[in-house]
Enzyme design. Structure first.
Site, PDB file in Angstrom:
ATOM      1  N   LYS A  16     111.772  20.875  81.405  1.00 22.32           N
ATOM      2  CA  LYS A  16     110.525  21.599  81.132  1.00 22.32           C
ATOM      3  C   LYS A  16     109.534  20.717  80.364  1.00 22.32           C
ATOM      4  O   LYS A  16     108.353  20.698  80.669  1.00 22.32           O
ATOM      5  CB  LYS A  16     110.805  22.870  80.298  1.00 22.32           C
ATOM      6  CG  LYS A  16     111.736  23.866  80.971  1.00 22.32           C
ATOM      7  CD  LYS A  16     111.859  25.137  80.155  1.00 22.32           C
ATOM      8  CE  LYS A  16     112.547  24.967  78.813  1.00 22.32           C
ATOM      9  NZ  LYS A  16     113.957  24.551  78.889  1.00 22.32           N
ATOM     10  N   ARG A  85     111.784  32.990  75.280  1.00 24.54           N
ATOM     11  CA  ARG A  85     113.233  32.785  75.422  1.00 24.54           C
ATOM     12  C   ARG A  85     114.010  34.076  75.280  1.00 24.54           C
ATOM     13  O   ARG A  85     115.243  34.058  75.404  1.00 24.54           O
ATOM     14  CB  ARG A  85     113.708  31.817  74.347  1.00 24.54           C
ATOM     15  CG  ARG A  85     113.819  30.365  74.800  1.00 24.54           C
ATOM     16  CD  ARG A  85     114.171  29.564  73.584  1.00 24.54           C
ATOM     17  NE  ARG A  85     114.937  28.383  73.812  1.00 24.54           N
ATOM     18  CZ  ARG A  85     114.420  27.157  73.878  1.00 24.54           C
ATOM     19  NH1 ARG A  85     113.129  26.985  73.851  1.00 24.54           N
ATOM     20  NH2 ARG A  85     115.204  26.112  73.988  1.00 24.54           N
ATOM     21  N   ARG A 123     120.715  12.283  76.484  1.00 24.67           N
ATOM     22  CA  ARG A 123     119.299  12.071  76.120  1.00 24.67           C
ATOM     23  C   ARG A 123     119.166  11.289  74.805  1.00 24.67           C
ATOM     24  O   ARG A 123     119.857  11.572  73.828  1.00 24.67           O
ATOM     25  CB  ARG A 123     118.632  13.439  75.979  1.00 24.67           C
ATOM     26  CG  ARG A 123     117.182  13.378  75.585  1.00 24.67           C
ATOM     27  CD  ARG A 123     116.456  14.628  75.937  1.00 24.67           C
ATOM     28  NE  ARG A 123     116.953  15.810  75.215  1.00 24.67           N
ATOM     29  CZ  ARG A 123     116.412  17.012  75.345  1.00 24.67           C
ATOM     30  NH1 ARG A 123     115.397  17.205  76.163  1.00 24.67           N
ATOM     31  NH2 ARG A 123     116.905  18.029  74.666  1.00 24.67           N
ATOM     32  N   ARG A 157     118.937  13.849  69.457  1.00 19.38           N
ATOM     33  CA  ARG A 157     118.634  15.108  68.780  1.00 19.38           C
ATOM     34  C   ARG A 157     119.924  15.749  68.290  1.00 19.38           C
ATOM     35  O   ARG A 157     120.931  15.726  68.983  1.00 19.38           O
ATOM     36  CB  ARG A 157     117.940  16.063  69.760  1.00 19.38           C
ATOM     37  CG  ARG A 157     116.445  16.093  69.608  1.00 19.38           C
ATOM     38  CD  ARG A 157     115.773  16.844  70.718  1.00 19.38           C
ATOM     39  NE  ARG A 157     116.208  18.231  70.900  1.00 19.38           N
ATOM     40  CZ  ARG A 157     115.616  19.097  71.710  1.00 19.38           C
ATOM     41  NH1 ARG A 157     114.560  18.724  72.413  1.00 19.38           N
ATOM     42  NH2 ARG A 157     116.065  20.336  71.843  1.00 19.38           N
ATOM     43  N   ARG A 168     123.851  26.121  73.199  1.00 16.72           N
ATOM     44  CA  ARG A 168     122.502  26.320  73.764  1.00 16.72           C
ATOM     45  C   ARG A 168     122.563  26.873  75.179  1.00 16.72           C
ATOM     46  O   ARG A 168     121.763  27.737  75.550  1.00 16.72           O
ATOM     47  CB  ARG A 168     121.725  25.000  73.746  1.00 16.72           C
ATOM     48  CG  ARG A 168     121.347  24.589  72.333  1.00 16.72           C
ATOM     49  CD  ARG A 168     120.932  23.146  72.268  1.00 16.72           C
ATOM     50  NE  ARG A 168     119.690  22.864  72.955  1.00 16.72           N
ATOM     51  CZ  ARG A 168     119.328  21.652  73.355  1.00 16.72           C
ATOM     52  NH1 ARG A 168     120.125  20.611  73.159  1.00 16.72           N
ATOM     53  NH2 ARG A 168     118.191  21.473  73.951  1.00 16.72           N
TER      54      ARG A 168
HETATM   55  P1  AMP Z   1     113.838  23.083  72.812  1.00 14.29           P
HETATM   56  O1  AMP Z   1     113.175  21.869  72.266  1.00 14.29           O
HETATM   57  O2  AMP Z   1     112.912  23.929  73.648  1.00 14.29           O
HETATM   58  O3  AMP Z   1     115.153  22.799  73.506  1.00 14.29           O
HETATM   59  O4  AMP Z   1     114.200  24.013  71.546  1.00 14.29           O
HETATM   60  C1  AMP Z   1     115.087  23.557  70.555  1.00 14.29           C
HETATM   61  C2  AMP Z   1     115.438  24.712  69.620  1.00 14.29           C
HETATM   62  O5  AMP Z   1     114.254  25.220  69.005  1.00 14.29           O
HETATM   63  C3  AMP Z   1     116.088  25.924  70.245  1.00 14.29           C
HETATM   64  O6  AMP Z   1     117.483  25.748  70.443  1.00 14.29           O
HETATM   65  C4  AMP Z   1     115.783  26.986  69.208  1.00 14.29           C
HETATM   66  O7  AMP Z   1     116.584  26.835  68.040  1.00 14.29           O
HETATM   67  C5  AMP Z   1     114.365  26.636  68.816  1.00 14.29           C
HETATM   68  N1  AMP Z   1     113.386  27.290  69.704  1.00 14.29           N
HETATM   69  C6  AMP Z   1     112.503  26.689  70.562  1.00 14.29           C
HETATM   70  N2  AMP Z   1     111.766  27.597  71.212  1.00 14.29           N
HETATM   71  C7  AMP Z   1     112.185  28.814  70.773  1.00 14.29           C
HETATM   72  C8  AMP Z   1     111.819  30.146  71.098  1.00 14.29           C
HETATM   73  N3  AMP Z   1     110.889  30.416  72.021  1.00 14.29           N
HETATM   74  N4  AMP Z   1     112.471  31.160  70.447  1.00 14.29           N
HETATM   75  C9  AMP Z   1     113.405  30.902  69.513  1.00 14.29           C
HETATM   76  N5  AMP Z   1     113.816  29.672  69.175  1.00 14.29           N
HETATM   77  C10 AMP Z   1     113.208  28.625  69.796  1.00 14.29           C
END
Ligand code: AMP
Length: 218
Positions: A16, A85, A123, A157, A168
């Site tokens: 994404k 989400r 990654r 990360r 996740r």
């Molecule tokens: P991402 O970078 O999109 O993989 O997000 C990494 C982490 O950020 C997720 O595992 C959540 O802990 C938090 N996070 C990101 N977007 C959201 C969201 N829309 N709602 C809740 N937590 C989020």
């Protein structure tokens, strides 16, 4: 004509972020990544929730999106990456986009689970320029060193370690996959095959976005 909010859906590791960046660069719609916004906050409690692989509270994230999308750069539409989400977030987004007079289109980047796992655990990122590598699919020329920034060691990360990746993916299955049905039921979900090179995936997404923009004008 109403402006478009493009919601990029897909499991962690589906690509994404990569696609949202390409859309931003080439179609001029700003990328709103809730994961990136949360990581940039000076907030220990948020970072530990992120590192655990669990979700940050709906209210908090919705407020961030509301504030960010009030910026003038979002006037002609924007791309959401990593939001919504949960069903609660999706419902609040309906209100927000209605207030903004925008039309929402969701695009799922569909990738098999076994590929997701390697994309995430492999990654690595450059802390200077955010260049992204993958030890399985796109390794740097020198082991763990950025190709662009000489001598800079790549970072992983905290939530890309295997145990966190499992959490996740499970969180996605339980809380985010229902959002796909929510958009599918209202006829607003398109699906692209995400098991290709990023340029090919981008071409499919661009065709959908451009088609939708053209349809919105008529
Ligand atoms: P991402 O970078 O999109 O993989 O997000 C990494 C982490 O950020 C997720 O595992 C959540 O802990 C938090 N996070 C990101 N977007 C959201 C969201 N829309 N709602 C809740 N937590 C989020």
């Amino acid at each position: 004509m109403s402006s478009k909010v493009i919601v990029l859906m897909g499991a962690p590791g589906a690509g994404k972020g990569t696609q949202a960046r390409l859309i931003q660069e080439r179609l001029g719609l700003p990328q709103i990544s809730t994961g990136d916004i949360l990581r940039a906050l000076a907030a220990e409690d948020i970072h530990s929730t992120q590192a655990s692989g669990n979700l940050v509270s709906d209210d908090f994230v919705i407020e961030l999106v509301r504030e960010r999308t009030a910026n003038p750069d979002c006037r002609n539409g924007y791309v959401l990456d990593g939001f919504p989400r949960t069903i609660a977030q999706a419902e609040r987004l309906e209100d927000l986009t209605a207030e903004q007079g925008m039309i929402l289109e969701a695009i799922l980047i569909d990738v098999p689970t076994e590929v997701l796992e390697r994309r995430l655990t492999g990654r690595r990122m450059c802390p200077v320029g955010n260049e992204t590598y993958n030890v399985y699919f796109k390794p740097p020329r020198a082991d763990n060193i950025c190709d662009t920034h000489a001598g800079v060691a790549l970072q992983q990360r905290a939530d890309d370690y295997l145990d966190k990746v499992h959490i996740r993916l499970e969180t996605y299955r339980r809380q985010t996959a229902p959002v796909l049905d929510y958009y599918r039921r209202s006829g607003r979900l398109d699906v692209v095959d995400g098991n290709h090179q990023s340029e090919e995936i981008y071409a499919s997404i661009r065709d959908l976005v451009v088609k939708e923009q053209t349809a919105g004008r008529s």
